[in-house]
Design a protein around this motif. Structure first.
Motif, PDB file in Angstrom:
ATOM      1  N   VAL A 228     -28.122 -21.750  39.105  1.00 40.81           N
ATOM      2  CA  VAL A 228     -27.435 -20.803  39.991  1.00 40.81           C
ATOM      3  C   VAL A 228     -26.075 -20.473  39.403  1.00 40.81           C
ATOM      4  O   VAL A 228     -25.554 -21.186  38.543  1.00 40.81           O
ATOM      5  N   SER A 229     -25.495 -19.396  39.888  1.00 34.37           N
ATOM      6  CA  SER A 229     -24.210 -18.939  39.357  1.00 34.37           C
ATOM      7  C   SER A 229     -23.400 -18.289  40.459  1.00 34.37           C
ATOM      8  O   SER A 229     -23.890 -18.049  41.570  1.00 34.37           O
ATOM      9  N   LYS A 230     -22.151 -17.987  40.137  1.00 37.01           N
ATOM     10  CA  LYS A 230     -21.305 -17.143  40.965  1.00 37.01           C
ATOM     11  C   LYS A 230     -20.746 -16.041  40.081  1.00 37.01           C
ATOM     12  O   LYS A 230     -20.310 -16.300  38.956  1.00 37.01           O
ATOM     13  N   TYR A 231     -20.808 -14.812  40.585  1.00 36.26           N
ATOM     14  CA  TYR A 231     -20.362 -13.674  39.799  1.00 36.26           C
ATOM     15  C   TYR A 231     -18.850 -13.689  39.620  1.00 36.26           C
ATOM     16  O   TYR A 231     -18.106 -14.153  40.494  1.00 36.26           O
ATOM     17  N   ALA A 232     -18.397 -13.167  38.501  1.00 43.02           N
ATOM     18  CA  ALA A 232     -16.970 -13.022  38.246  1.00 43.02           C
ATOM     19  C   ALA A 232     -16.503 -11.655  38.738  1.00 43.02           C
ATOM     20  O   ALA A 232     -17.135 -10.641  38.467  1.00 43.02           O
ATOM     21  N   GLY A 233     -15.421 -11.636  39.487  1.00 40.30           N
ATOM     22  CA  GLY A 233     -14.816 -10.381  39.916  1.00 40.30           C
ATOM     23  C   GLY A 233     -15.630  -9.569  40.885  1.00 40.30           C
ATOM     24  O   GLY A 233     -15.510  -8.342  40.939  1.00 40.30           O
ATOM     25  N   ARG A 234     -16.495 -10.206  41.680  1.00 45.49           N
ATOM     26  CA  ARG A 234     -17.317  -9.498  42.657  1.00 45.49           C
ATOM     27  C   ARG A 234     -16.883  -9.856  44.076  1.00 45.49           C
ATOM     28  O   ARG A 234     -16.329 -10.924  44.326  1.00 45.49           O
ATOM     29  N   GLU A 235     -17.166  -8.956  44.999  1.00 42.98           N
ATOM     30  CA  GLU A 235     -16.877  -9.202  46.404  1.00 42.98           C
ATOM     31  C   GLU A 235     -17.768 -10.319  46.963  1.00 42.98           C
ATOM     32  O   GLU A 235     -17.346 -11.095  47.821  1.00 42.98           O
ATOM     33  N   TYR A 236     -19.000 -10.419  46.448  1.00 39.84           N
ATOM     34  CA  TYR A 236     -19.940 -11.443  46.901  1.00 39.84           C
ATOM     35  C   TYR A 236     -19.581 -12.767  46.236  1.00 39.84           C
ATOM     36  O   TYR A 236     -19.595 -12.887  45.008  1.00 39.84           O
ATOM     37  N   LYS A 237     -19.252 -13.791  47.014  1.00 44.18           N
ATOM     38  CA  LYS A 237     -18.730 -15.050  46.487  1.00 44.18           C
ATOM     39  C   LYS A 237     -19.714 -16.213  46.576  1.00 44.18           C
ATOM     40  O   LYS A 237     -19.405 -17.311  46.099  1.00 44.18           O
TER      41      LYS A 237
ATOM     42  N   GLU B 243     -18.861 -12.450  32.707  1.00 41.37           N
ATOM     43  CA  GLU B 243     -19.869 -12.058  33.688  1.00 41.37           C
ATOM     44  C   GLU B 243     -19.926 -13.008  34.875  1.00 41.37           C
ATOM     45  O   GLU B 243     -20.130 -12.572  36.013  1.00 41.37           O
ATOM     46  N   LEU B 244     -19.755 -14.306  34.618  1.00 38.25           N
ATOM     47  CA  LEU B 244     -19.949 -15.324  35.646  1.00 38.25           C
ATOM     48  C   LEU B 244     -18.679 -16.158  35.827  1.00 38.25           C
ATOM     49  O   LEU B 244     -18.038 -16.549  34.846  1.00 38.25           O
ATOM     50  N   ALA B 245     -18.369 -16.436  37.086  1.00 40.18           N
ATOM     51  CA  ALA B 245     -17.269 -17.361  37.362  1.00 40.18           C
ATOM     52  C   ALA B 245     -17.707 -18.786  37.085  1.00 40.18           C
ATOM     53  O   ALA B 245     -16.973 -19.575  36.480  1.00 40.18           O
ATOM     54  N   THR B 246     -18.917 -19.131  37.517  1.00 33.13           N
ATOM     55  CA  THR B 246     -19.486 -20.455  37.286  1.00 33.13           C
ATOM     56  C   THR B 246     -20.992 -20.343  37.117  1.00 33.13           C
ATOM     57  O   THR B 246     -21.605 -19.352  37.536  1.00 33.13           O
ATOM     58  N   ALA B 247     -21.598 -21.360  36.541  1.00 32.48           N
ATOM     59  CA  ALA B 247     -23.048 -21.480  36.469  1.00 32.48           C
ATOM     60  C   ALA B 247     -23.383 -22.954  36.313  1.00 32.48           C
ATOM     61  O   ALA B 247     -22.644 -23.697  35.647  1.00 32.48           O
TER      62      ALA B 247
END
Length: 275
Positions: free
Chosen positions: A164-173, A241-245
């Motif tokens: 799983v990941s979290k997007y970088a710079g997106r409204e969806y957290k 692209e990704l804040a975390t993964a």
């Protein structure tokens, strides 16, 4: 998911119907849509009777759900009589679901119409076809149809763990699966392999197509795939692209409270041991 609207039927066939007083109006300001809130997650759209002072030529037929006809306001309608603009993300968990889906589909068409007022080739005004959802230029004969971007959602399995990941710079957290758009000249399966390698630096195998989803928030048609890790599980995360993964155990996957997205449906199936 957001397009699952129960016993209602979404009619996308292009058969415009003249605007009547009970016609449902969709009006947008950026990524906000005009509604009247009737409960915590419940709402209604305005009908033409609520804005009868605005001429019929200021609205464009969009589509139908069952026998209800939906129309786009060419210019944003004013807030009044309890109608106010809310974020389009409100629709992810809003009720009734068939109206929520209409608002999201309408936003995609609103953006398309707004972005094609003039010909991108010669600059002349575009003309709306009377026979199909298309705009064309009478001068250079350019024809433009609504844009739908193919993309993949990828559930990478590693035993009882899921990537799983979290997007970088997106409204969806919240956490999500890996995702990415198809490039010109590649198959959708090749997109899976490329996007996983680009975003986290691993290889995958045993691709299994699950299902697709129209994701009108971003004019996207999503293709969902399950697959397995192929080799080393060390991640090399592209933080552009990704804040975390990272890998997460089945039992730690959160519950799907919205039931809107292909991502969460696939994560839930893995949590339940179905895939």
């Amino acid at each position: 998911m957001i397009q699952d609207i129960g016993n209602h039927t979404y009619h996308v066939e292009y058969h415009p119907v003249p605007l009547a007083r009970d016609g449902i109006l969709l009006s947008y300001q950026g990524r906000k849509v005009l509604v009247r809130l009737t409960g915590d997650k419940e709402f209604v759209y305005p009908r033409h009777a609520d804005y009868a002072d605005i001429g019929e030529d200021q609205f464009r037929w969009l589509f139908a759900e069952d026998r209800a006809q939906f129309y786009l306001a060419k210019e944003a309608l004013p807030e009044r009589d309890g109608f106010t603009y809310v974020s389009i993300n409100f629709m992810r968990a809003a009720r009734p679901r068939y109206l929520a889906f209409a608002g999201i589909a309408g936003l995609s068409l609103h953006n398309w119409y707004s972005n094609h007022i003039y010909c991108g080739h010669c600059g002349r005004p575009m003309v709306h076809s009377e026979n199909e959802r298309m705009v064309h230029c009478d001068h250079c004969h350019t024809m433009i149809y609504p844009r739908i971007c193919p993309a993949v959602i990828v559930a990478v399995r590693h035993g009882d763990k899921l990537l799983v990941s979290k997007y970088a710079g997106r409204e969806y957290k919240n956490i999500a699966l890996l995702a990415g758009f198809a490039e010109v000249g590649e198959t959708i399966e090749e997109t899976v392999h490329r996007e996983v390698m680009e975003e986290v630096g691993i290889r995958v195998k045993n691709l299994q197509f699950y299902k697709s989803q129209p994701w009108c928030f971003t004019d996207t048609l999503l293709f969902g795939f399950f697959c397995d890790l192929d080799g080393d599980d060390t991640l090399k995360v592209d933080h552009g692209e990704l804040a975390t993964a990272g890998w997460i155990d089945r039992k730690d996957i959160p519950e799907d409270t919205e039931k809107a997205s292909l991502t969460m449906e696939m994560m839930t199936l893995f949590k339940q041991g179905v895939y």
